[in-house]
Motif scaffolding. Structure first.
Motif, PDB file in Angstrom:
ATOM      1  N   ILE A  42       0.841  -1.203   0.000  1.00 31.32           N
ATOM      2  CA  ILE A  42       0.000   0.000   0.000  1.00 31.32           C
ATOM      3  C   ILE A  42       0.872   1.249   0.000  1.00 31.32           C
ATOM      4  O   ILE A  42       0.605   2.227  -0.709  1.00 31.32           O
ATOM      5  N   GLY A  43       1.938   1.214   0.790  1.00 30.53           N
ATOM      6  CA  GLY A  43       2.851   2.348   0.849  1.00 30.53           C
ATOM      7  C   GLY A  43       3.498   2.623  -0.491  1.00 30.53           C
ATOM      8  O   GLY A  43       3.618   3.778  -0.926  1.00 30.53           O
ATOM      9  N   VAL A  44       3.913   1.568  -1.180  1.00 35.35           N
ATOM     10  CA  VAL A  44       4.542   1.715  -2.500  1.00 35.35           C
ATOM     11  C   VAL A  44       3.547   2.318  -3.494  1.00 35.35           C
ATOM     12  O   VAL A  44       3.875   3.253  -4.233  1.00 35.35           O
ATOM     13  N   LEU A  45       2.329   1.790  -3.520  1.00 36.36           N
ATOM     14  CA  LEU A  45       1.316   2.281  -4.452  1.00 36.36           C
ATOM     15  C   LEU A  45       0.999   3.756  -4.199  1.00 36.36           C
ATOM     16  O   LEU A  45       0.951   4.565  -5.139  1.00 36.36           O
ATOM     17  N   CYS A  46       0.797   4.116  -2.932  1.00 37.54           N
ATOM     18  CA  CYS A  46       0.500   5.510  -2.595  1.00 37.54           C
ATOM     19  C   CYS A  46       1.674   6.425  -2.958  1.00 37.54           C
ATOM     20  O   CYS A  46       1.477   7.551  -3.429  1.00 37.54           O
ATOM     21  N   GLY A  47       2.892   5.921  -2.751  1.00 38.06           N
ATOM     22  CA  GLY A  47       4.072   6.705  -3.087  1.00 38.06           C
ATOM     23  C   GLY A  47       4.185   6.977  -4.575  1.00 38.06           C
ATOM     24  O   GLY A  47       4.482   8.099  -5.000  1.00 38.06           O
ATOM     25  N   VAL A  48       3.932   5.957  -5.384  1.00 34.73           N
ATOM     26  CA  VAL A  48       4.001   6.125  -6.838  1.00 34.73           C
ATOM     27  C   VAL A  48       2.893   7.067  -7.317  1.00 34.73           C
ATOM     28  O   VAL A  48       3.117   7.912  -8.190  1.00 34.73           O
ATOM     29  N   LEU A  49       1.696   6.939  -6.744  1.00 28.70           N
ATOM     30  CA  LEU A  49       0.585   7.825  -7.109  1.00 28.70           C
ATOM     31  C   LEU A  49       0.924   9.282  -6.805  1.00 28.70           C
ATOM     32  O   LEU A  49       0.647  10.180  -7.621  1.00 28.70           O
ATOM     33  N   LEU A  50       1.543   9.517  -5.648  1.00 28.64           N
ATOM     34  CA  LEU A  50       1.921  10.888  -5.289  1.00 28.64           C
ATOM     35  C   LEU A  50       3.006  11.405  -6.237  1.00 28.64           C
ATOM     36  O   LEU A  50       2.939  12.558  -6.696  1.00 28.64           O
ATOM     37  N   ALA A  51       4.004  10.584  -6.533  1.00 23.55           N
ATOM     38  CA  ALA A  51       5.074  11.001  -7.440  1.00 23.55           C
ATOM     39  C   ALA A  51       4.515  11.317  -8.829  1.00 23.55           C
ATOM     40  O   ALA A  51       4.929  12.295  -9.473  1.00 23.55           O
ATOM     41  N   ALA A  52       3.577  10.510  -9.300  1.00 19.82           N
ATOM     42  CA  ALA A  52       2.960  10.758 -10.611  1.00 19.82           C
ATOM     43  C   ALA A  52       2.176  12.071 -10.589  1.00 19.82           C
ATOM     44  O   ALA A  52       2.166  12.821 -11.574  1.00 19.82           O
ATOM     45  N   HIS A  53       1.530  12.346  -9.450  1.00 16.47           N
ATOM     46  CA  HIS A  53       0.789  13.608  -9.306  1.00 16.47           C
ATOM     47  C   HIS A  53       1.739  14.803  -9.340  1.00 16.47           C
ATOM     48  O   HIS A  53       1.464  15.812 -10.007  1.00 16.47           O
ATOM     49  N   VAL A  54       2.856  14.686  -8.631  1.00 21.78           N
ATOM     50  CA  VAL A  54       3.845  15.766  -8.618  1.00 21.78           C
ATOM     51  C   VAL A  54       4.424  15.956 -10.015  1.00 21.78           C
ATOM     52  O   VAL A  54       4.646  17.095 -10.467  1.00 21.78           O
ATOM     53  N   ALA A  55       4.668  14.868 -10.728  1.00 20.50           N
ATOM     54  CA  ALA A  55       5.195  14.949 -12.087  1.00 20.50           C
ATOM     55  C   ALA A  55       4.256  15.754 -12.981  1.00 20.50           C
ATOM     56  O   ALA A  55       4.695  16.602 -13.774  1.00 20.50           O
ATOM     57  N   LYS A  56       2.978  15.482 -12.857  1.00 20.08           N
ATOM     58  CA  LYS A  56       1.986  16.207 -13.656  1.00 20.08           C
ATOM     59  C   LYS A  56       2.024  17.698 -13.350  1.00 20.08           C
ATOM     60  O   LYS A  56       1.950  18.537 -14.257  1.00 20.08           O
ATOM     61  N   LYS A  57       2.169  18.036 -12.062  1.00 13.50           N
ATOM     62  CA  LYS A  57       2.265  19.435 -11.650  1.00 13.50           C
ATOM     63  C   LYS A  57       3.526  20.095 -12.211  1.00 13.50           C
ATOM     64  O   LYS A  57       3.542  21.293 -12.498  1.00 13.50           O
ATOM     65  N   GLU A  58       4.583  19.297 -12.372  1.00 14.88           N
ATOM     66  CA  GLU A  58       5.859  19.810 -12.866  1.00 14.88           C
ATOM     67  C   GLU A  58       5.958  19.741 -14.398  1.00 14.88           C
ATOM     68  O   GLU A  58       7.031  19.942 -14.958  1.00 14.88           O
ATOM     69  N   LYS A  59       4.839  19.431 -15.045  1.00 17.55           N
ATOM     70  CA  LYS A  59       4.788  19.336 -16.515  1.00 17.55           C
ATOM     71  C   LYS A  59       5.675  18.222 -17.055  1.00 17.55           C
ATOM     72  O   LYS A  59       6.236  18.311 -18.139  1.00 17.55           O
ATOM     73  N   VAL A  60       5.814  17.157 -16.265  1.00 20.33           N
ATOM     74  CA  VAL A  60       6.563  15.967 -16.692  1.00 20.33           C
ATOM     75  C   VAL A  60       5.554  14.846 -16.893  1.00 20.33           C
ATOM     76  O   VAL A  60       4.613  14.685 -16.103  1.00 20.33           O
ATOM     77  N   ASP A  61       5.715  14.073 -17.957  1.00 15.39           N
ATOM     78  CA  ASP A  61       4.804  12.990 -18.273  1.00 15.39           C
ATOM     79  C   ASP A  61       4.770  11.978 -17.114  1.00 15.39           C
ATOM     80  O   ASP A  61       5.800  11.372 -16.790  1.00 15.39           O
ATOM     81  N   PRO A  62       3.620  11.772 -16.464  1.00 12.92           N
ATOM     82  CA  PRO A  62       3.526  10.813 -15.349  1.00 12.92           C
ATOM     83  C   PRO A  62       3.927   9.394 -15.753  1.00 12.92           C
ATOM     84  O   PRO A  62       4.318   8.592 -14.887  1.00 12.92           O
TER      85      PRO A  62
END
Length: 303
Positions: A42-62
């Motif tokens: 669960i921790g890994v999944l939540c971590g990847v979801l957050l990183a993908a969200h941050v990537a989108k905010k930074e204009k980087v392809d999730p």
């Protein structure tokens, strides 16, 4: 607080919390599934979801994050296990197959972190991505994963510290923990007629520390001054917390033939590296942006 605890009970007496029948695993169609692994997953999944969200905010392809995550998960587990086994070799040297048994824990976070960053560096080289940019994007997710993952240690009754009577002190039945994790200090404080130990819940300390670090990282993200600053904030922030927490744990991994805690040394080194690197980068940025430097360069061009 009662004198005799059931083997599955966990209590925080000074908070007035008594948890009954906290399981280590559960069964599905006859298969035993360890909560330790579920919580880490669960921790890994939540971590990847957050990183993908941050990537989108930074204009980087999730998709860059999801693609990297596949490799990171595999090599981080290998790295975390390898780190633990190397510094607990006496536990495995006579039974090598036990190295593959992860159900009872035995994953060292620093081993996983090191493996993840090495994997990221190689991935960025192959994919022509900026290591520092992607590292900045990934570290909030990494911290969130650690916040959640530490609760796997809670269900496993591991990663606790010396005897404590503090507000957060935790009581666990003696038979529920590994004998090697009970230090002399803990043993001398076992009250006659009881069957439990009272200790520092260091897994909780680290989870709360990382939660605070995550909040700082997310709040500061839009104000960062250079690529790699969030990465350095993670290395320094986590290193600072881990250094003092490691000092009170009873399951510390030591450098072979010494009483020096390897993760404590690594945490201090990474904290110092992060602080020095941040200062050096800021000094260089200040020199580059200095009006005096700009004027001097303009005069040289006129000449």
């Amino acid at each position: 607080m009662q004198d005799i605890m059931d083997i599955k009970d966990i209590a925080f007496p000074n908070l007035g919390i008594y948890l009954r029948n906290v399981p280590k695993s559960f069964s599905i169609f006859g298969f035993q599934i360890a909560l330790y692994g579920v919580i880490i997953g669960i921790g890994v999944l939540c971590g990847v979801l957050l990183a993908a969200h941050v990537a989108k905010k930074e204009k980087v392809d999730p998709d860059v994050i999801w693609d990297f995550a596949i490799y990171a998960i595999v090599f981080s587990i290998i790295g975390a296990r390898a780190y633990y086994v190397v510094f607990q070799w006496d536990m495995y040297k006579d039974n090598l197959l036990e190295i593959l048994n992860l159900r009872n824990g035995g994953l060292a976070i620093y081993g996983g972190v090191i493996a993840a960053f090495i994997t990221l560096w190689i991935y960025c080289k192959i994919k022509k991505q900026s290591f520092l940019q992607i590292a900045d994007i990934c570290v909030p997710g990494l911290v969130l994963g650690q916040v959640i993952g530490r609760w796997g240690n809670f269900t496993n009754r591991e990663v606790f510290g010396e005897y404590s009577d503090s507000l957060l002190a935790m009581c666990i039945p003696i038979d529920a923990v590994r004998g090697g994790d009970i230090s002399e200090s803990i043993a001398t404080h076992i009250i006659e007629g009881t069957n439990f130990i009272q200790v520092h819940p260091t897994f909780l300390y680290e989870s709360l520390w990382n939660l605070a670090l995550l909040a700082i990282m997310l709040c500061y993200r839009k104000h960062k001054k250079f690529e790699g600053e969030q990465w350095l904030l993670y290395l320094g922030g986590y290193g600072l917390g881990r250094a003092w927490i490691e000092g009170i744990r009873t399951d510390t991994l030591f450098i072979p033939h010494t009483t020096i805690a390897v993760s404590q040394v690594l945490a201090i080194v990474l904290f110092c590296f992060a602080v020095v690197a941040d200062i050096v980068v800021r000094i260089r940025m200040k020199k580059v942006n200095s009006p005096h430097v700009a004027i001097s360069e303009g005069e040289e061009k006129e000449e």
